[in-house]
Write a protein that holds these residues in place. Structure first.
Motif, PDB file in Angstrom:
ATOM      1  N   GLN A  70       0.838  -1.207   0.000  1.00 49.24           N
ATOM      2  CA  GLN A  70       0.000   0.000   0.000  1.00 49.24           C
ATOM      3  C   GLN A  70       0.873   1.257   0.000  1.00 49.24           C
ATOM      4  O   GLN A  70       0.778   2.114   0.887  1.00 49.24           O
ATOM      5  CB  GLN A  70      -0.955   0.005   1.202  1.00 49.24           C
ATOM      6  N   GLU A  71       1.699   1.374  -1.043  1.00 43.10           N
ATOM      7  CA  GLU A  71       2.628   2.495  -1.113  1.00 43.10           C
ATOM      8  C   GLU A  71       2.763   2.979  -2.554  1.00 43.10           C
ATOM      9  O   GLU A  71       2.326   2.316  -3.497  1.00 43.10           O
ATOM     10  CB  GLU A  71       4.010   2.078  -0.587  1.00 43.10           C
ATOM     11  N   ILE A  85      -6.685   2.605  -0.413  1.00 46.96           N
ATOM     12  CA  ILE A  85      -5.683   2.537   0.642  1.00 46.96           C
ATOM     13  C   ILE A  85      -6.416   2.473   1.983  1.00 46.96           C
ATOM     14  O   ILE A  85      -7.208   3.365   2.312  1.00 46.96           O
ATOM     15  CB  ILE A  85      -4.740   3.753   0.604  1.00 46.96           C
ATOM     16  N   SER A 112      -3.312   3.333   7.667  1.00 50.38           N
ATOM     17  CA  SER A 112      -3.054   4.704   8.130  1.00 50.38           C
ATOM     18  C   SER A 112      -1.648   4.833   8.718  1.00 50.38           C
ATOM     19  O   SER A 112      -1.331   5.841   9.351  1.00 50.38           O
ATOM     20  CB  SER A 112      -4.095   5.108   9.176  1.00 50.38           C
ATOM     21  N   ARG A 149      -0.210   7.691   6.114  1.00 51.20           N
ATOM     22  CA  ARG A 149      -1.168   7.426   5.055  1.00 51.20           C
ATOM     23  C   ARG A 149      -2.562   7.880   5.475  1.00 51.20           C
ATOM     24  O   ARG A 149      -2.942   7.778   6.643  1.00 51.20           O
ATOM     25  CB  ARG A 149      -1.201   5.935   4.704  1.00 51.20           C
ATOM     26  N   TYR A 171      -6.988   6.373  -4.562  1.00 48.95           N
ATOM     27  CA  TYR A 171      -5.950   7.176  -5.191  1.00 48.95           C
ATOM     28  C   TYR A 171      -5.587   6.598  -6.567  1.00 48.95           C
ATOM     29  O   TYR A 171      -5.903   5.439  -6.878  1.00 48.95           O
ATOM     30  CB  TYR A 171      -4.696   7.214  -4.318  1.00 48.95           C
ATOM     31  N   ASP A 218       3.829  10.651  -2.402  1.00 45.95           N
ATOM     32  CA  ASP A 218       4.652  10.296  -1.261  1.00 45.95           C
ATOM     33  C   ASP A 218       5.757  11.343  -1.098  1.00 45.95           C
ATOM     34  O   ASP A 218       6.103  12.066  -2.028  1.00 45.95           O
ATOM     35  CB  ASP A 218       5.260   8.895  -1.446  1.00 45.95           C
TER      36      ASP A 218
END
Length: 320
Positions: free
Chosen positions: A148-149, A163, A166, A170, A175, A228
């Motif tokens: 999840q990145e 996603i 958290s 996050r 997204y 990110d």
């Protein structure tokens, strides 16, 4: 309200007893095997020996993993060396974090060592494995889905990625799945290199340079979509500048290489062509030997028939 989206896995690791199977590492491993398999097929088609690609990969893969991790840690040092962080996490490569720029650079060093040990030209080897590397990247990007990145901006498109975590700042939501965009782009790059190599007979590293240029073109716009944390220079993310610089270097290499060394290498692995050649020569010699024997037998039969005719003629003359 989102009507459709790509769900993220509830966890990125599956425990088989005491053995943890991490999705990120699994994708990397599968990608390496596919790259070696495809590279081996292309190497044999170019006239090389089976197994050479795998032998050189034994050097290239470890170097690539180290280089990829080093690039990530250096460019995102705040994740490991800032206040409240544990520097030991920098060694936890299985949790994600590989920079493709460092992986390719260090992997090339390892491949160069392996190629020298096998006595094969590095540019020819690079051309053979280029599409496989792109496919490996396409598979490896799905490791980011497991973790999840590396997703993009918020969106409600039907192919958005959900996603749910958290952790590490996050925010749960949907997204742009930039990992999916890059995966599909890498598949397209692999197909482009394969087509161009067949169409234009690329050699002396130009197929690899085409892969680099095409990947950088896609990475530039995909990187621009990511949200990110990253270092910025003049408003652009560091990886955008890296992609732009490497793209220009690859294009310059293609142009200069085509002028200085046109065409393709005639021999990619010294000695490989003699294996088939010796067998062919032996078959030719055997066929020739059989022909000589057959001709000699025919000559002997003709001589015997001639002697018989002469004898019969002499006997007839005596009787008359």
């Amino acid at each position: 309200m989102e009507l459709a989206f790509i769900p993220s896995p509830s966890r990125g690791v599956l425990n088989l007893g005491p053995i943890p199977l991490r999705g990120y590492a699994f994708c990397i491993i599968i990608g390496v095997f596919v790259a070696v398999w495809l590279g081996n097929k292309r190497w044999i088609a170019r006239g090389g020996r089976a197994g050479t690609v795998a032998d050189i990969a034994v050097w290239a893969v470890p170097f690539g993993l180290v280089g990829g991790r080093l690039y990530h840690v250096i460019t995102d040092y705040q994740l490991y060396f800032s206040e409240g962080r544990d520097w030991v996490d920098a060694f936890k490569i299985w949790e994600g974090g590989l920079g493709i720029w460092g992986a390719i650079a260090f992997g090339a060093v390892g491949a160069w060592i392996g190629a020298r040990r096998r006595g094969v030209p590095m540019p020819a080897y690079a051309d053979a494995v280029a599409p496989g590397i792109a496919v490996a990247q396409a598979i490896g990007r799905w490791g980011n889905w497991f973790n999840q990145e590396l997703y993009g901006k918020a969106t409600d498109l039907p192919w958005a990625v959900e996603i749910t975590s958290s952790a590490d700042g996050r925010v749960p939501g949907t997204y742009h799945p930039t990992f999916l965009y890059e995966s599909l782009w890498c598949i397209g790059v692999a197909l482009l290199v394969i087509w161009a190599d067949r169409r234009f007979k690329l050699g002396h590293g130009r197929a690899f340079a085409l892969y680099v240029a095409a990947y950088c073109a896609g990475r530039f716009w995909i990187e621009y979509m990511r949200v990110d944390d990253a270092h910025h220079i003049l408003g652009l993310r560091l990886n955008n500048w890296t992609a732009l610089l490497v793209f220009l270097l690859a294009v310059v290499y293609i142009v200069l290489s085509a002028r200085m060394r046109p065409g393709r290498e005639a021999v990619v692995e010294p000695g490989a062509e003699s294996v088939g050649g010796d067998a062919g020569d032996g078959a030719t010699q055997d066929a020739g030997s059989e022909g000589v024997v057959e001709n000699e037998d025919a000559d002997d039969a003709a001589v015997k028939d001639t002697k018989k005719d002469v004898k019969d003629g002499a006997d007839s003359a005596k009787k008359s």
